[in-house]
Design a protein around this motif. Sequence first.
Motif, short mmCIF file in Angstrom:
data_model
loop_
_atom_site.label_atom_id
_atom_site.label_comp_id
_atom_site.label_asym_id
_atom_site.label_seq_id
_atom_site.Cartn_x
_atom_site.Cartn_y
_atom_site.Cartn_z
N GLU A 193 0.83 -1.14 0.08
CA GLU A 193 -0.02 0.07 0.06
C GLU A 193 0.65 1.44 0.02
O GLU A 193 0.60 2.22 -0.67
CB GLU A 193 -1.04 0.06 1.25
CG GLU A 193 -1.81 -1.01 1.29
CD GLU A 193 -2.59 -1.10 2.39
OE1 GLU A 193 -2.45 -0.37 3.49
OE2 GLU A 193 -3.58 -2.24 2.45
N ASP A 194 2.02 1.28 0.80
CA ASP A 194 2.79 2.40 1.01
C ASP A 194 3.43 2.70 -0.48
O ASP A 194 3.68 3.74 -0.74
CB ASP A 194 3.84 2.34 1.83
CG ASP A 194 3.46 2.30 3.47
OD1 ASP A 194 2.24 2.79 3.36
OD2 ASP A 194 4.29 1.87 4.34
N SER A 195 3.92 1.45 -1.12
CA SER A 195 4.72 1.68 -2.47
C SER A 195 3.68 1.92 -3.52
O SER A 195 4.00 2.80 -4.41
CB SER A 195 5.33 0.10 -2.83
OG SER A 195 6.25 -0.35 -1.81
N GLN A 196 2.46 1.67 -3.44
CA GLN A 196 1.45 1.96 -4.42
C GLN A 196 1.31 3.61 -4.24
O GLN A 196 1.16 4.35 -5.41
CB GLN A 196 0.17 1.28 -4.26
CG GLN A 196 0.43 -0.21 -4.77
CD GLN A 196 -0.94 -1.14 -4.33
OE1 GLN A 196 -1.84 -0.52 -3.61
NE2 GLN A 196 -1.11 -2.25 -5.23
N GLN A 197 1.05 4.08 -3.29
CA GLN A 197 0.77 5.49 -3.00
C GLN A 197 2.01 6.26 -3.38
O GLN A 197 2.04 7.28 -3.82
CB GLN A 197 0.63 5.65 -1.37
CG GLN A 197 0.37 7.20 -1.06
CD GLN A 197 0.00 7.40 0.46
OE1 GLN A 197 0.17 6.35 1.28
NE2 GLN A 197 -0.18 8.38 0.81
N PHE A 198 3.31 5.67 -2.97
CA PHE A 198 4.51 6.35 -3.20
C PHE A 198 4.74 6.27 -4.67
O PHE A 198 5.03 7.50 -5.18
CB PHE A 198 5.78 5.33 -2.65
CG PHE A 198 7.09 6.05 -2.98
CD1 PHE A 198 7.24 7.30 -2.56
CD2 PHE A 198 7.78 5.49 -3.98
CE1 PHE A 198 8.83 7.70 -3.00
CE2 PHE A 198 9.22 5.99 -4.37
CZ PHE A 198 9.59 6.99 -3.64
N LEU A 199 4.30 5.45 -5.61
CA LEU A 199 4.49 5.38 -6.92
C LEU A 199 3.53 6.54 -7.55
O LEU A 199 3.83 7.11 -8.48
CB LEU A 199 4.20 4.01 -7.56
CG LEU A 199 5.52 3.00 -7.10
CD1 LEU A 199 4.98 1.68 -7.49
CD2 LEU A 199 6.80 3.34 -7.89
#
Length: 295
Positions: free
Chosen positions: A47-53
Motif C-alpha cells: 500500500e505504501d509503495s503504491q501510494q509512493f509510486l
Amino acid sequence: MNTLSMVWQYSPITFITFTLILALIIGSFLNMLIYRLPLILKRQWREDSQQFLEELSQQAPLPEGVFNLWLPRSQCPHCHTTIPFWHNIPVISWLVLRGHCHHCKAPIGWRYLFVELLSPVLIFSCFNHFGLSEQWFLACIFTLALLALAVIDLKTMLLPDQLTLPLLWLGLLINTQQTFVPLSQAVWGAAIGYVFLWLLYWGFKLLTHKEGMGYGDFKLLAAIGAWFGWQALPMTLLLSSILGALFGIVLLIKKHSNRHTPLPFGPFLAIGASIYLLAGNTITHWYGLLLGAVY
C-alpha cells in the motif's frame, strides 16, 4: 511466584497441566504471529509503495546514473548544469547571483540561503550557551541534525531513519558519560518519547481511521529524549504543538491549506527541542517566577 511454588509443592500434576496448557496457547499464538506479521508488513509495504509510486508519477523525474552525497558535483536543480566552485560559496554566491542559476537563470530557492545562514547562528548560539566544551561540540551536532531533518520533513514529509536512528543512538552513547543527563534518564526519555507518540498515533487512527503522523516523528522524539532525558519531553511537545497550531492557523487564514491538508510535525519538534536546549532553563525559571507571583 510464591503461589506457583506452593502449587508445584502441593500439586505437581496441577502445575504441570497448567503450564502445559499455557505453553500450548502461547505456541499457538506464536504460530499466528509467525504467519500473519510478515503478511501484514507486506500488505502495508504494498500500500505504501503504491501510494509512493502514484505521488512519484506526479513529480519531476529522479536523477539517473551515479547519485549520492558526493557524486555528481553540485548542479542546478533545474538545468542540471554543474556549478563551478566560485558560484558555490555559501551565502555570497546566492547574493551575487541574486538567487538564480548562472546558466539557465532559474530561481534557486530561499531554502539554500536560509540553511546556510541558520547553521552558523545555531553553532554560535550553542557556543554562547555551553562555551568551548564537549557539550558545545555535541550540541552543534544535535541542532544541525535537527535543522537537516526539519527542512527535509518540510519539503518531503519524510524523516529518514538514516538521520533519526544515529541521532537516537548517539544520544544514548554520550549519556553513558552523563554528558547532558544520567543514562537512566536518557533511556527512559527515548522509550517514553517513542511510546507516547506511538500511542497518540494509534489512538487517533482508531478514532478517525486516519494517520495523524508518521513513524519518523516517534523516532525523532525518542532521539530528543535520548539526548536530554524524559524531562525534556513535556516542554518540547508543548512548544512544538503551540508552534504547529499557530503555523496551521496562519496557513488557513492565508488559504494556503485546509483542515485536511497534512502538515509535517518534525520541524516543530526540532524547533521545540532546540528551544529547550538553549533556553529551557530560562523558560522554567520565568515560569516558576510567574507561578510564584500568581499564587
